[in-house]
Design a protein around this motif. Sequence first.
Motif, PDB file in Angstrom:
ATOM      1  N   ALA A  67     113.574  69.750   7.926  1.00 55.86           N
ATOM      2  CA  ALA A  67     112.684  70.624   8.689  1.00 55.86           C
ATOM      3  C   ALA A  67     112.565  71.984   8.013  1.00 55.86           C
ATOM      4  O   ALA A  67     111.459  72.527   7.861  1.00 55.86           O
ATOM      5  CB  ALA A  67     113.211  70.789  10.116  1.00 55.86           C
ATOM      6  N   SER A 109     108.673  66.385   6.604  1.00 54.44           N
ATOM      7  CA  SER A 109     108.380  66.479   8.040  1.00 54.44           C
ATOM      8  C   SER A 109     108.640  65.149   8.735  1.00 54.44           C
ATOM      9  O   SER A 109     109.276  65.114   9.802  1.00 54.44           O
ATOM     10  CB  SER A 109     106.922  66.901   8.254  1.00 54.44           C
ATOM     11  OG  SER A 109     106.674  68.165   7.682  1.00 54.44           O
ATOM     12  N   LEU A 113     111.600  64.321  11.607  1.00 53.74           N
ATOM     13  CA  LEU A 113     111.272  63.731  12.911  1.00 53.74           C
ATOM     14  C   LEU A 113     111.925  62.366  13.093  1.00 53.74           C
ATOM     15  O   LEU A 113     112.431  62.045  14.175  1.00 53.74           O
ATOM     16  CB  LEU A 113     109.752  63.621  13.062  1.00 53.74           C
ATOM     17  CG  LEU A 113     108.999  64.951  13.160  1.00 53.74           C
ATOM     18  CD1 LEU A 113     107.499  64.724  13.074  1.00 53.74           C
ATOM     19  CD2 LEU A 113     109.355  65.676  14.456  1.00 53.74           C
ATOM     20  N   SER A 116     115.694  62.722  13.659  1.00 50.93           N
ATOM     21  CA  SER A 116     115.913  63.247  15.011  1.00 50.93           C
ATOM     22  C   SER A 116     115.734  62.139  16.041  1.00 50.93           C
ATOM     23  O   SER A 116     116.520  62.005  16.984  1.00 50.93           O
ATOM     24  CB  SER A 116     114.945  64.392  15.304  1.00 50.93           C
ATOM     25  OG  SER A 116     115.104  65.446  14.387  1.00 50.93           O
ATOM     26  N   ILE A 124     114.152  65.475  18.986  1.00 49.30           N
ATOM     27  CA  ILE A 124     112.773  65.565  18.490  1.00 49.30           C
ATOM     28  C   ILE A 124     112.107  66.837  18.993  1.00 49.30           C
ATOM     29  O   ILE A 124     111.446  67.557  18.241  1.00 49.30           O
ATOM     30  CB  ILE A 124     111.947  64.331  18.921  1.00 49.30           C
ATOM     31  CG1 ILE A 124     112.511  63.072  18.276  1.00 49.30           C
ATOM     32  CG2 ILE A 124     110.478  64.506  18.537  1.00 49.30           C
ATOM     33  CD1 ILE A 124     111.781  61.810  18.660  1.00 49.30           C
ATOM     34  N   TYR A 125     112.282  67.133  20.295  1.00 45.48           N
ATOM     35  CA  TYR A 125     111.696  68.345  20.864  1.00 45.48           C
ATOM     36  C   TYR A 125     112.276  69.592  20.196  1.00 45.48           C
ATOM     37  O   TYR A 125     111.561  70.563  19.928  1.00 45.48           O
ATOM     38  CB  TYR A 125     111.945  68.397  22.373  1.00 45.48           C
ATOM     39  CG  TYR A 125     111.305  67.268  23.142  1.00 45.48           C
ATOM     40  CD1 TYR A 125     109.979  66.915  22.909  1.00 45.48           C
ATOM     41  CD2 TYR A 125     112.024  66.543  24.091  1.00 45.48           C
ATOM     42  CE1 TYR A 125     109.381  65.871  23.604  1.00 45.48           C
ATOM     43  CE2 TYR A 125     111.443  65.494  24.799  1.00 45.48           C
ATOM     44  CZ  TYR A 125     110.123  65.166  24.552  1.00 45.48           C
ATOM     45  OH  TYR A 125     109.535  64.137  25.228  1.00 45.48           O
ATOM     46  N   LEU A 128     110.884  69.920  16.697  1.00 45.61           N
ATOM     47  CA  LEU A 128     109.460  70.262  16.706  1.00 45.61           C
ATOM     48  C   LEU A 128     109.225  71.754  16.924  1.00 45.61           C
ATOM     49  O   LEU A 128     108.205  72.295  16.485  1.00 45.61           O
ATOM     50  CB  LEU A 128     108.736  69.469  17.800  1.00 45.61           C
ATOM     51  CG  LEU A 128     108.337  68.032  17.465  1.00 45.61           C
ATOM     52  CD1 LEU A 128     107.780  67.334  18.699  1.00 45.61           C
ATOM     53  CD2 LEU A 128     107.318  67.999  16.327  1.00 45.61           C
ATOM     54  N   PHE A 131     108.892  73.703  13.779  1.00 49.73           N
ATOM     55  CA  PHE A 131     107.645  73.282  13.137  1.00 49.73           C
ATOM     56  C   PHE A 131     106.453  74.020  13.753  1.00 49.73           C
ATOM     57  O   PHE A 131     105.560  74.496  13.039  1.00 49.73           O
ATOM     58  CB  PHE A 131     107.454  71.768  13.286  1.00 49.73           C
ATOM     59  CG  PHE A 131     108.101  70.961  12.217  1.00 49.73           C
ATOM     60  CD1 PHE A 131     107.615  70.983  10.917  1.00 49.73           C
ATOM     61  CD2 PHE A 131     109.203  70.167  12.484  1.00 49.73           C
ATOM     62  CE1 PHE A 131     108.210  70.238   9.907  1.00 49.73           C
ATOM     63  CE2 PHE A 131     109.807  69.416  11.495  1.00 49.73           C
ATOM     64  CZ  PHE A 131     109.309  69.446  10.201  1.00 49.73           C
ATOM     65  N   CYS A 132     106.436  74.102  15.077  1.00 48.11           N
ATOM     66  CA  CYS A 132     105.346  74.803  15.769  1.00 48.11           C
ATOM     67  C   CYS A 132     105.342  76.278  15.420  1.00 48.11           C
ATOM     68  O   CYS A 132     104.289  76.870  15.145  1.00 48.11           O
ATOM     69  CB  CYS A 132     105.483  74.622  17.281  1.00 48.11           C
ATOM     70  SG  CYS A 132     105.238  72.927  17.840  1.00 48.11           S
TER      71      CYS A 132
END
Length: 301
Positions: A67, A109, A113, A116, A124-125, A128, A131-132
């Motif tokens: 990540a 990426s 994911l 995870s 995963i959340y 993420l 990433f966001c």
Amino acid sequence: MSNYQRELLLYRITILKNIHSLFNKILSFLTITSIYIATAGFLVSIYSFVLYEINIDFVLSLASFFATFAIYNLNKLTDIKEDSINLVSRAKFTEKNKHYIIFSIIIASFAALYLSFLQSLSAIYIILFPFCIGFVYSIKISTFRLKDITGIKSIAVALAWAVIGAFMPIAVHSSNLTMISLIFFFFFVKLFINTVLFDVRDVKGDSMNGVTTIPVFLGLKQTKKLLLVLNSTLIPWLIYSYSKGFFYGQIFVLIFAIFYGYGCILYFCREDIEIGVSLDLLVDGEWIPIVIIGLIFAKWI
């Protein structure tokens, strides 16, 4: 000194120069490709497990590596203008290998994911979130980019790191809210300081491209004062943590981390220093001794 001794001395000096040159080339490759900073992301995750005193989940730590690798390479693609002034060699490398970098971002990426997902849906959340943050921070929408707001860069980067550091272990192991909050604060402060130190190096390019980072806005002297104050907040943090029974086994490691922070701030926030690859080596590399010493003191492993 005999001719033999002189030749032997010259031979040894040549060997040392070659070793030094090789070391610099390796370090330059690792930093320019984001492998070094991704390793720091891996180590932050490892040390988080150490602080929680739970068994290390290397799969989740590897997800953190991928990540971090993806996010920082994305940022390099969007920062070519700034890097062409601050970090010429990195900008040239990015421009020359743009297609390979994009491909590596996609692969990393998916790897982050997938790893995870193997461990937990919650993971995963968590993965993420940075990433966001990285996407919104790096990508310019119309004429707006989150990075252009004063101080947001440092906050966003530190927040992304702190979320991975504090929350990744609890994706596979429960913990109390107080401990989570304390660990989150530690990582946020440490990574905020580190991010601003990199902004100190990039002042010229950021200023010319209209990116108002904290050093651009405050200047070097005030930035140093701010960072010293922030690093000092870890002293009452540590006292409080100890009084509540947290991190007993890591007390000396955390004291080392605090003093290490002071050293980096005082060294890199100077007028008379030309900051180069030593910043990557010492600032991103701080997690190497922290994790090594932390694992030595982690008797529960």
